[in-house]
Design a protein around this motif. Structure first.
Motif, PDB file in Angstrom:
ATOM      1  N   TYR A 626       0.831  -1.194   0.000  1.00  0.00           N
ATOM      2  CA  TYR A 626       0.000   0.000   0.000  1.00  0.00           C
ATOM      3  C   TYR A 626       0.870   1.250   0.000  1.00  0.00           C
ATOM      4  N   ASP A 627       0.226   2.360  -0.270  1.00  0.00           N
ATOM      5  CA  ASP A 627       0.888   3.667  -0.211  1.00  0.00           C
ATOM      6  C   ASP A 627      -0.071   4.639   0.458  1.00  0.00           C
ATOM      7  N   ALA A 628       0.433   5.358   1.462  1.00  0.00           N
ATOM      8  CA  ALA A 628      -0.376   6.330   2.201  1.00  0.00           C
ATOM      9  C   ALA A 628       0.320   7.682   2.155  1.00  0.00           C
ATOM     10  N   SER A 629      -0.388   8.695   1.712  1.00  0.00           N
ATOM     11  CA  SER A 629       0.216  10.026   1.579  1.00  0.00           C
ATOM     12  C   SER A 629      -0.812  11.096   1.938  1.00  0.00           C
ATOM     13  N   TYR A 630      -0.325  12.333   2.083  1.00  0.00           N
ATOM     14  CA  TYR A 630      -1.198  13.453   2.407  1.00  0.00           C
ATOM     15  C   TYR A 630      -0.663  14.711   1.745  1.00  0.00           C
ATOM     16  N   VAL A 631      -1.528  15.703   1.637  1.00  0.00           N
ATOM     17  CA  VAL A 631      -1.162  17.005   1.079  1.00  0.00           C
ATOM     18  C   VAL A 631      -1.505  18.059   2.132  1.00  0.00           C
ATOM     19  N   ASP A 632      -0.519  18.896   2.454  1.00  0.00           N
ATOM     20  CA  ASP A 632      -0.777  19.923   3.458  1.00  0.00           C
ATOM     21  C   ASP A 632      -0.817  21.303   2.817  1.00  0.00           C
ATOM     22  N   LEU A 633      -0.492  22.338   3.591  1.00  0.00           N
ATOM     23  CA  LEU A 633      -0.711  23.715   3.154  1.00  0.00           C
ATOM     24  C   LEU A 633       0.104  24.104   1.933  1.00  0.00           C
ATOM     25  N   ASP A 634       1.318  23.560   1.796  1.00  0.00           N
ATOM     26  CA  ASP A 634       2.150  23.957   0.660  1.00  0.00           C
ATOM     27  C   ASP A 634       1.817  23.211  -0.620  1.00  0.00           C
ATOM     28  N   GLY A 635       0.829  22.302  -0.582  1.00  0.00           N
ATOM     29  CA  GLY A 635       0.388  21.601  -1.781  1.00  0.00           C
ATOM     30  C   GLY A 635       1.261  20.445  -2.209  1.00  0.00           C
ATOM     31  N   ARG A 637       2.618  16.616  -1.972  1.00  0.00           N
ATOM     32  CA  ARG A 637       2.193  15.311  -1.459  1.00  0.00           C
ATOM     33  C   ARG A 637       3.376  14.634  -0.779  1.00  0.00           C
ATOM     34  N   ARG A 638       3.165  14.203   0.459  1.00  0.00           N
ATOM     35  CA  ARG A 638       4.219  13.576   1.250  1.00  0.00           C
ATOM     36  C   ARG A 638       3.745  12.232   1.793  1.00  0.00           C
ATOM     37  N   ALA A 639       4.706  11.355   2.089  1.00  0.00           N
ATOM     38  CA  ALA A 639       4.387  10.083   2.730  1.00  0.00           C
ATOM     39  C   ALA A 639       3.856  10.354   4.131  1.00  0.00           C
ATOM     40  N   SER A 640       2.774   9.681   4.495  1.00  0.00           N
ATOM     41  CA  SER A 640       2.187   9.890   5.802  1.00  0.00           C
ATOM     42  C   SER A 640       2.976   9.134   6.867  1.00  0.00           C
ATOM     43  N   ARG A 641       2.671   9.435   8.099  1.00  0.00           N
ATOM     44  CA  ARG A 641       3.371   8.841   9.244  1.00  0.00           C
ATOM     45  C   ARG A 641       3.267   7.313   9.249  1.00  0.00           C
ATOM     46  N   PHE A 642       2.153   6.775   8.773  1.00  0.00           N
ATOM     47  CA  PHE A 642       1.914   5.338   8.854  1.00  0.00           C
ATOM     48  C   PHE A 642       2.074   4.643   7.500  1.00  0.00           C
ATOM     49  N   ASN A 643       2.868   5.259   6.650  1.00  0.00           N
ATOM     50  CA  ASN A 643       3.110   4.683   5.324  1.00  0.00           C
ATOM     51  C   ASN A 643       4.237   3.650   5.405  1.00  0.00           C
ATOM     52  N   GLY A 644       3.936   2.491   5.943  1.00  0.00           N
ATOM     53  CA  GLY A 644       4.930   1.427   6.039  1.00  0.00           C
ATOM     54  C   GLY A 644       5.142   0.675   4.758  1.00  0.00           C
ATOM     55  N   ARG A 645       4.251   0.861   3.784  1.00  0.00           N
ATOM     56  CA  ARG A 645       4.345   0.300   2.434  1.00  0.00           C
ATOM     57  C   ARG A 645       3.941  -1.170   2.344  1.00  0.00           C
ATOM     58  N   HIS A 646       4.075  -1.941   3.418  1.00  0.00           N
ATOM     59  CA  HIS A 646       3.668  -3.348   3.317  1.00  0.00           C
ATOM     60  C   HIS A 646       3.351  -3.908   4.700  1.00  0.00           C
ATOM     61  N   THR A 647       2.503  -4.918   4.722  1.00  0.00           N
ATOM     62  CA  THR A 647       2.258  -5.726   5.924  1.00  0.00           C
ATOM     63  C   THR A 647       2.264  -7.189   5.509  1.00  0.00           C
TER      64      THR A 647
END
Length: 770
Positions: A626-635, A637-647
């Motif tokens: 999986y991939d988890a990301s977010y977009v904040d004020l500067d626009g 896209r960054r990897a989120s805190r819980f973006n472990g990429r696999h389980t």
């Protein structure tokens, strides 16, 4: 004399050859109306026995040898079910409450816990038998969920769950179908700041003795579920035995556990079930024994009373209450103080309680009404002091935190079956919540209310195609002058195509919304005009899942799901220097202004292969990318805190039968999870200010190492004529792997320190059922 010897010899041989038996019984009812189904057919594997239910839908298999069984249920015009992994032990009846759905066309036989699942995609049943068998669950259904694809624990010390890359705050706990507060002791367990979380804790307040089959949902959710974007653990209480008084006692390194159940009256089918626990560490702490400088205590009492009513109805009253504490005291030898915490005295206290009622009533031959009301509350306090190294007396108070959270939840749901192809379920949820934090930050508590009407229509479009169309409406308001009333429409839809008798394709969609956590609402900002973030509206989320399932036989299946979740209206910090996004928070309280202008996205592919316990072996292998990301004020896209990429999880076990009614079980669980992320620390500036300062607050650019943990559970079961006993040893993290938890600047070490998660945790337990 010869006659006496012959009698003694005969008795000895009979005793040695004795086979201990018990009973499987229960009832079979219509899933839509709750009415009993007379003459339903049931068979038990390996016995050749087949019976039919009586006029009240009851059935009974008497004098079955103790062991493992599979129960098959069928009724003309209804879907057939197979219930696997039934463990029958002496001294304890196995009581099944089975619900069958009317079918327009009989498709394949479903292998389930006791009824078909309530969702088309992304749902797992958690049975009490799994909780007692899987390795290192500590009888907690949330820890069982780490065996499922896409699910990981946020920290070894707690049961807070990261679901498909979402923060544990996006998860929701339910009891009997309605929202409750965080139902866990020691809700600060495993956190960086040692403060309470909104969804996790060290130990669930509900003992497994009280639980029936619970359901874990990952989304999209059916129309009856709302105020959630990540996942749901819906705990269901079981009824006590209404014919026979039974007891369970267990002692382990985690604590003492006592349960009693039985009929309330000989003249009715009413029953009771009550459970009490006291922590073993608390018993040792009472005589001065410490565990790593911490004195950990918890105790709780819970009950469930069941009263059958006229015309097939049922009324239940239940409740639970518990207290827990964690006290850290410094070593008397100050030369042993290696870290900053070693010179502190910290006292954390946790109180939780809940009480409720349910009422189920059939309405004719096609309808039923279910009503639930639950009130729950949670209170936590934390005090921290610096200790004088000479006198060990408290010197300066450096922490004084408190949180109160209470909820009152009501639900009434009406179900109506037009015919075998058309069903309607409609109802309403009413939730009131109040939470409070220390008045030193601001004056007054926070109150909010949520109204959630819903409707769901199920329609069998063709012989092999079933559809569901639903609408959930979420109306919410905070009792604040600057808060807005939110009126949100949330459509839901699902379709299932039975391609062949053994293969099916599914597609589900849902639009979901969730209120913010108390820590986000009560975060303050401003230097002179201090304000709170009470203007925030719910976070919203589009969720779509495409699934494929292949059933090889009644005990083996393969499931593959691809999902996409797009969140919008996510609260983010409005200061470019402090780029916080709510999707990365657990217990933290950033002192920034948030606005609903952020977004987040997760997508992934999950697969699981499950073999139920047949022929003395079971296995559940699951994994996800999986991939988890977010977009904040500067626009950006960054990897989120819980973006472990696999389980990845492998849960398996083997049972070995020995002479004299003994059963050995060897169970293992292996977890391999991609490391979560952390914020970079400005070590030089932290050294100047004497506490942890991050280089770029809110940006999780540091990737931690992958998480690896093998667990083992070995048990020995022995049956006698009137009781059974189980001796078990759980070894969590048997390899002693040092998994990373978080980093911080330690003043005493004068450097950045990595805090590891738990090492080897052995838990020995002895269980007696009679």
């Amino acid at each position: 004399m010869h006659r006496i010897l012959l009698v003694f010899l005969f008795c000895s041989i009979s005793s040695f050859a004795q086979t201990y038996t018990s009973t499987i019984r229960g009832n079979v009812k219509d899933a839509d109306t709750g009415l009993p189904l007379a003459n339903a057919s049931l068979t038990v594997s390996g016995t050749g026995q087949g019976i039919n239910t009586d006029a009240s839908g009851e059935f009974r298999f008497n004098a079955l040898p103790v062991g493992r069984y599979v129960l098959s249920v069928s009724f003309l015009g209804y879907e057939s079910l197979t219930i696997p992994e039934i463990l029958l032990e002496s001294g304890k009846e196995n009581v099944q409450q089975i619900r069958l759905h009317m079918a327009g066309k009989q498709l394949n036989e479903a292998t389930v816990a006791a009824s078909r699942p309530i969702s088309v995609n992304s749902i797992q049943a958690i049975t009490i038998e799994q909780t007692l068998r899987y390795a290192a669950t500590y009888m907690d259904p949330a820890r069982v969920a780490t065996s499922f694809p896409g699910v990981a624990a946020a920290n070894d010390q707690a049961n807070g769950l990261v679901i498909r890359g979402n923060s544990p705050n996006s998860m929701q706990w339910r009891l009997e179908g309605v929202e409750i507060v965080n139902p866990n002791h020691l809700s600060n367990a495993g956190t960086f700041s040692d403060r309470p979380t909104s969804t996790g804790g060290g130990v669930n307040i509900l003992s497994t003795q009280l639980l029936g089959t619970s359901y874990f949902l990952l989304g999209p959710f059916p129309a009856q579920y709302g105020n959630v974007t990540g996942g749901i653990l819906d705990m269901q209480l079981r009824n006590g035995n209404n014919e026979k008084t039974e007891f369970t006692a267990q002692a382990s390194l985690l604590g003492l556990d006592f349960a009693a159940e039985g009929p309330l009256s000989k003249n009715s089918k009413a029953s009771y079930l009550i459970n009490y626990r006291y922590s073993f560490t608390g018993l040792l702490g009472a005589v001065g024994v410490k565990f790593g400088g911490e004195d950990i205590r918890f105790q709780d009492l819970s009950f469930n009373l069941n009263f059958p009513t006229a015309k097939g109805g049922k009324f239940t009253i239940f409740g639970m209450g518990g207290v827990s504490s964690n006290a850290f005291e410094p070593e008397k030898d100050t030369a042993a103080w290696a870290f900053y915490k070693d010179g502190q005295n910290i006292i954390y206290k946790n109180k939780i309680g809940a009480a409720g009622v349910t009422y189920d009533q059939p309405l004719g031959s096609k309808a039923s009404l279910r009503t639930v009301f639950v009130a729950s509350g949670l209170n936590t306090t934390r005090e921290a002091f610096v200790v004088d190294p000479k006198t060990l007396a408290r010197r300066d108070q450096i922490g004084n935190d408190a949180l109160s959270n209470s909820k009152a939840s009501f639900n009434s749901t009406f179900s109506y079956r037009f015919n075998a192809r058309h069903r309607l379920k409609a109802g309403i949820f009413l939730t009131g919540q109040e939470f409070d934090v220390p008045p030193s930050l601001w004056i007054g508590d926070v109150k909010l209310w949520i109204i959630e009407p819903f409707a769901n229509w199920s329609y069998q479009l063709a012989q092999s195609v079933t559809t569901e169309i639903g609408l959930h409406v979420m109306i919410s308001k905070l009792h604040e002058t600057d808060a807005k009333t939110s009126f949100l429409l949330e459509p839901r839809a699902a379709v299932k195509w039975q391609v062949t008798d053994s293969q099916q394709l599914t597609l589900s969609y849902g639009l979901h919304s969730q209120m913010q956590s108390p820590n986000v609402y009560t975060s303050i900002y401003g230097n002179t005009n201090i304000q709170r973030n009470m203007h925030l509206t719910p976070t919203r989320s589009h969720h779509i899942v495409l699934g494929y399932q292949r059933t090889f036989n009644n005990s083996n299946s393969l499931k593959i799901e691809a999902y996409l979740q797009n969140q919008f209206d996510v609260p983010i910090g409005t200061d470019l220097r402090i780029q916080y996004s709510a999707v990365n928070l657990i217990e933290e309280k950033p002192y920034v202004r948030f606005d609903n202008t952020g977004s987040a996205r997760t997508y992934g592919l999950e697969a699981s292969f499950q073999k139920f316990l047949t022929n003395d072996f079971y296995m559940l292998a699951s994994g996800s990318l999986y991939d988890a990301s977010y977009v904040d004020l500067d626009g950006i896209r960054r990897a989120s805190r819980f973006n472990g990429r696999h389980t990845f999880s492998l849960t398996a076990g083997k049972e070995l039968k020995s002479a004299k009614e003994s059963l050995w079980g060897i169970n293992a669980k292996i977890l391999w999870i991609g490391g979560f992320r952390d914020m970079p620390i400005d070590e030089a500036y932290s050294r100047i200010l004497k506490y942890t300062i991050y280089e770029n607050q809110g940006s999780y650019s540091v990737k931690m190492k992958d998480y690896f943990r093998p667990d083992i559970r070995i048990y020995w079961k022995k049956s006698k004529s009137r009781y059974s006993r189980t001796l078990a040893l759980d070894l969590q993290n048997v390899s002693g792997t040092k998994n990373e938890a978080y980093r911080y600047f330690d003043v005493r070490q004068d450097k950045v320190v990595m805090q590891n998660q738990l090492g080897l945790i052995p838990v020995l337990s002895y269980r007696w059922e009679f």
